[in-house]
Design a protein around this motif. Sequence first.
Motif, short mmCIF file in Angstrom:
data_model
loop_
_atom_site.label_atom_id
_atom_site.label_comp_id
_atom_site.label_asym_id
_atom_site.label_seq_id
_atom_site.Cartn_x
_atom_site.Cartn_y
_atom_site.Cartn_z
N LEU A 175 38.16 17.12 42.92
CA LEU A 175 36.73 17.40 42.88
C LEU A 175 36.23 17.49 41.45
CD1 LEU A 175 36.58 20.03 45.78
CD2 LEU A 175 35.57 17.73 45.81
N VAL A 176 37.05 18.08 40.58
CA VAL A 176 36.70 18.11 39.15
C VAL A 176 36.66 16.69 38.60
CG1 VAL A 176 37.48 18.85 36.87
CG2 VAL A 176 37.62 20.43 38.80
N GLU A 177 37.64 15.86 38.99
CA GLU A 177 37.69 14.49 38.51
C GLU A 177 36.47 13.68 38.97
OE1 GLU A 177 41.31 12.47 39.34
OE2 GLU A 177 42.52 13.81 38.09
N ARG A 178 35.91 14.05 40.10
CA ARG A 178 34.69 13.37 40.57
C ARG A 178 33.44 13.87 39.86
NH1 ARG A 178 34.46 11.64 46.91
NH2 ARG A 178 36.52 10.67 47.07
N GLY A 179 33.60 14.81 38.96
CA GLY A 179 32.48 15.27 38.15
C GLY A 179 31.78 16.51 38.67
N HIS A 180 32.36 17.18 39.65
CA HIS A 180 31.74 18.38 40.20
C HIS A 180 32.08 19.61 39.36
CE1 HIS A 180 30.48 15.98 43.53
NE2 HIS A 180 31.72 15.73 43.92
N ASP A 181 31.18 20.58 39.38
CA ASP A 181 31.36 21.85 38.68
C ASP A 181 32.11 22.79 39.63
OD1 ASP A 181 31.23 24.20 37.25
OD2 ASP A 181 29.07 24.46 37.46
N VAL A 182 33.38 23.07 39.33
CA VAL A 182 34.23 23.86 40.22
C VAL A 182 34.61 25.17 39.54
CG1 VAL A 182 36.39 23.92 41.51
CG2 VAL A 182 35.13 21.76 41.30
N GLN A 183 34.31 26.28 40.21
CA GLN A 183 34.67 27.61 39.71
C GLN A 183 35.47 28.35 40.78
OE1 GLN A 183 31.18 29.80 38.63
NE2 GLN A 183 30.80 28.62 36.77
N VAL A 184 36.46 29.11 40.31
CA VAL A 184 37.23 29.98 41.20
C VAL A 184 37.07 31.41 40.71
CG1 VAL A 184 39.49 30.55 42.12
CG2 VAL A 184 38.89 28.15 41.72
N TRP A 185 36.52 32.27 41.56
CA TRP A 185 36.32 33.68 41.23
C TRP A 185 37.40 34.50 41.94
CZ3 TRP A 185 31.64 35.94 38.90
CH2 TRP A 185 30.80 34.97 38.35
N LEU A 186 38.04 35.40 41.19
CA LEU A 186 39.14 36.19 41.74
C LEU A 186 38.64 37.55 42.24
CD1 LEU A 186 41.92 35.42 39.10
CD2 LEU A 186 41.19 34.09 41.09
N SER A 187 39.29 38.04 43.31
CA SER A 187 38.85 39.29 43.91
C SER A 187 39.79 40.46 43.62
CB SER A 187 38.75 39.13 45.44
OG SER A 187 40.02 38.91 46.01
N ARG A 188 40.96 40.17 43.05
CA ARG A 188 41.92 41.24 42.74
C ARG A 188 42.12 41.39 41.24
NH1 ARG A 188 47.37 40.95 46.41
NH2 ARG A 188 46.44 40.54 48.45
N TYR A 189 42.46 42.61 40.86
CA TYR A 189 42.77 42.90 39.46
C TYR A 189 44.04 42.16 39.06
CZ TYR A 189 44.14 45.55 35.31
OH TYR A 189 44.52 45.91 34.05
N GLY A 190 44.02 41.54 37.88
CA GLY A 190 45.19 40.81 37.39
C GLY A 190 45.33 40.96 35.89
N LYS A 191 46.21 40.16 35.31
CA LYS A 191 46.48 40.27 33.87
C LYS A 191 45.37 39.66 33.03
CE LYS A 191 51.52 40.18 34.40
NZ LYS A 191 52.79 39.46 34.08
N ALA A 192 44.74 38.61 33.53
CA ALA A 192 43.69 37.95 32.75
C ALA A 192 42.41 38.79 32.77
CB ALA A 192 43.41 36.56 33.31
N THR A 193 41.77 38.87 31.63
CA THR A 193 40.52 39.64 31.53
C THR A 193 39.33 38.78 31.13
OG1 THR A 193 41.02 40.22 29.23
CG2 THR A 193 41.75 41.76 30.94
N GLU A 194 39.58 37.54 30.75
CA GLU A 194 38.52 36.64 30.34
C GLU A 194 38.62 35.34 31.15
OE1 GLU A 194 36.09 37.33 28.31
OE2 GLU A 194 36.88 39.31 27.78
N PRO A 195 37.49 34.67 31.35
CA PRO A 195 37.55 33.38 32.06
C PRO A 195 38.50 32.42 31.35
CG PRO A 195 35.28 34.13 31.87
CD PRO A 195 36.10 35.06 31.02
N TYR A 196 39.17 31.59 32.15
CA TYR A 196 40.10 30.61 31.57
C TYR A 196 40.05 29.34 32.40
CZ TYR A 196 43.41 32.11 35.26
OH TYR A 196 44.02 32.42 36.46
N THR A 197 40.63 28.29 31.87
CA THR A 197 40.68 27.01 32.56
C THR A 197 42.13 26.72 32.94
OG1 THR A 197 38.77 26.16 31.35
CG2 THR A 197 40.19 24.55 32.41
N TYR A 198 42.33 26.39 34.22
CA TYR A 198 43.67 26.04 34.69
C TYR A 198 43.60 24.65 35.31
CZ TYR A 198 48.19 26.22 37.01
OH TYR A 198 49.47 25.95 37.41
N ARG A 199 44.25 23.69 34.66
CA ARG A 199 44.31 22.31 35.11
C ARG A 199 42.90 21.76 35.41
NH1 ARG A 199 49.95 21.06 38.00
NH2 ARG A 199 49.76 19.39 36.49
#
Length: 340
Positions: free
Chosen positions: A42-66
């Motif tokens: 979907l990203v490759e087709r040019g769409h804006d894709v976001q994933v919002w997390l619901s649980r506390y984790g190690k990351a504290t800032e937005p990041y890009t994964y693949r």
Amino acid sequence: MGAVPASAPGGTALRIVARVHLMPPQHNAGAEHMLVSMLRPLVERGHDVQVWLSRYGKATEPYTYRGIQVVPLEARLDFPSAARRADVLLSHLECVPSTSALARGYGRPLVVLCHNTHRPTFRDMASGGTALAVYNSQWMEREADLFFAEYPKSVRPAESLIVRPPVFADEYATKPGKAITLVNCNAEKGGRVFAELARRMPDQQFLAVKGAYGEQILPDLPNVTVVDHVDGAGMREAVYARTRVLLMPSSYESWGRAGVEALASGIPVVAHPTPGLCESLGEAGVFVDRNDIDGYEAVLRKLAVPAEYRLASKRAKARSAELDPTADLAAWCDAVEALA
């Protein structure tokens, strides 16, 4: 991974917002990596894709994964606003009820990825408003049909689609190693079976890969090497390049992504015959009941014979080719774009 040709109506980029509990690289389970491999095209087709997390984790800032934008719980508190602005909402597992409520409230189409046949998976969609249910296997679709037969048509998903958990073989293929491997050593995945086999077969190397969940059973034996939890992108070198045979004596698998990843390298998979594993591994699977330790040992000793191993490896590579995800992902992207 090859690009999936764009086909959004009028070439318009969509805002696709997903709500899930955790994501790689901190949390690496089959459901999360299926999600990643479905969002990438979907990203490759040019769409804006976001994933919002619901649980506390190690990351504290937005990041890009693949290529996918990931927003940790601690980074931003305005997920409902993101949901309102979305063209399409997507969720799975524990986040489906809350995301479904927002989708109904804001009039947004909801896509639900189904990773198992447990009753809550289907029940959470039965509140109505699911525009597209994605099942990971034919047997899951049949189980869903049986479940929804008890409900009025108004609460069933409007559309459904089968997308087998996409594994891009070239991202996993390597020269097999020497170890007998289990990925995620909890009891339900076969940790006790693995430990007993390692004890019985001191002449063989065993590799225990810590999983994303469950209490890990890690035998303290000289022929067992323990590998820490591995990000999906590192599985080829950290796991499959060290593996000669993969064990999957799981009490339950709706599909079994690790098994399909192993097939890409021609690694034979010895598995308990769950409906999901029978469907995913097909003719490449060597099926033994998880309570039959003698049977597992006998199969492993037979696979130690070079001629037997070559035949099993050939079947594994053939099955890997059959599971090429290109067509599934093209149908998936078309289905999402049709919702907008």
